[in-house]
Design a protein around this motif. Sequence first.
Motif: not given
Length: 404
Positions: A73-84
């Motif tokens: 899901r969209r996460s703003g300044a954190v990538s959707a996958g969480g690794s960036c």
Amino acid sequence: MSTGPNPDPVEDWAESGIAALTGFLDGPPLIPPGRAATRARELSAFVATATSGAVRLDGARLLSERAAFTGHRRSGAVSAGGSCRLLPTADGWAAVSCARPDDPLLLGALVSAEIDDDPWPAVGRWLHEHTGADLAERAELLGVAAGPVAVPVAVPPVPAAPRSVEGLLVVDFSALWAGPLCAHLLGRAGARVVKVETPWRPDGARRGNSEFYRLLHAGHESVALDPDVPAERSALRDLVAAADIVIEASRPRALAGFGLDADTFAAGGTTWISITAHGRDSARVGFGDDVAASAGLVAHDRGTPVFVGDAIADPLTGLTAAALAMSEPSGHLWDLSMSAVVAATLDHTDHLVPQSYRSEGCWWVDTAAGAVAIAEPALRAPSGSAPESGQDTDTVLSELGIRR
């Protein structure tokens, strides 16, 4: 779907599933800048033409389909996958990835500090005191997937006249998403696709969502060869020599180290698709999220840049690679920079981006043709099975008359 000579990028973004993945989760979905979704539809239309209508897909929808499998899901300044993450630097913003097992160690070297399982506080402090240029220089030296949000000047290659790939042999050295999407489309177009891995380094996507992996690799064959073994290195070269199309998605020195020179094979008639983060002349590495952001494809909310979609540089590059493989001439080395592919969809002028709004239980955006609902990512059901690594090695080599 926007059609005609002047498609509407806003409508294409809304229908792509990318807008639903852009912004903060507690805020509205955002329409990104540029025309990447429109470009994706142009590329899928090219594929349809090259295959005489046999492969008809909505390129815009392909940009977001991984999230339909993973639930990202969209996460703003954190990538959707969480690794960036997008983080402020001394003179702007930068995207930094921490996706590989060795990345925490590399990030520690980047910031000259010992870091634990959470590298972000130390990385954030270092970036706050250093410029984007400082980051780019050290990231390239250390092999860190990171870079400042900037505007590359490179221009990607453009497909020429379409050609059929039915019956052609594709040797696919790529991994993760961009190259495999290209191979998937070539396979659907009737090509024989042979995926090549080493026994000690299989495709990292095998550890990801199994159904998404199956979607991209079903119907392909898998060969595993160890280039450190002389007989298998010889077999690898013979396999590449038999190929009509080769897909690689690594820095050129990787295959060159195995004795496989792209220029030589292209001169001999092979269509060679070389996918890199920033071009064959660059030593920088990158993944879909940090490459897209460093190419300038970010949206803005609450004064903060946010990621657009889920690793969008990967599927957009995969579509571009497929179109190049399906175009004249054969016997050509296509130098395909992911950052250039993304940057080419941006005009970097200030346009008023329409805001989405909530109505009747869903999000909408106004376009030139009227209100359009913002679509969620949608998956295509996989058909068939993906091969285990190396399961077809003996069969493929035997059928091609290759000894090892």
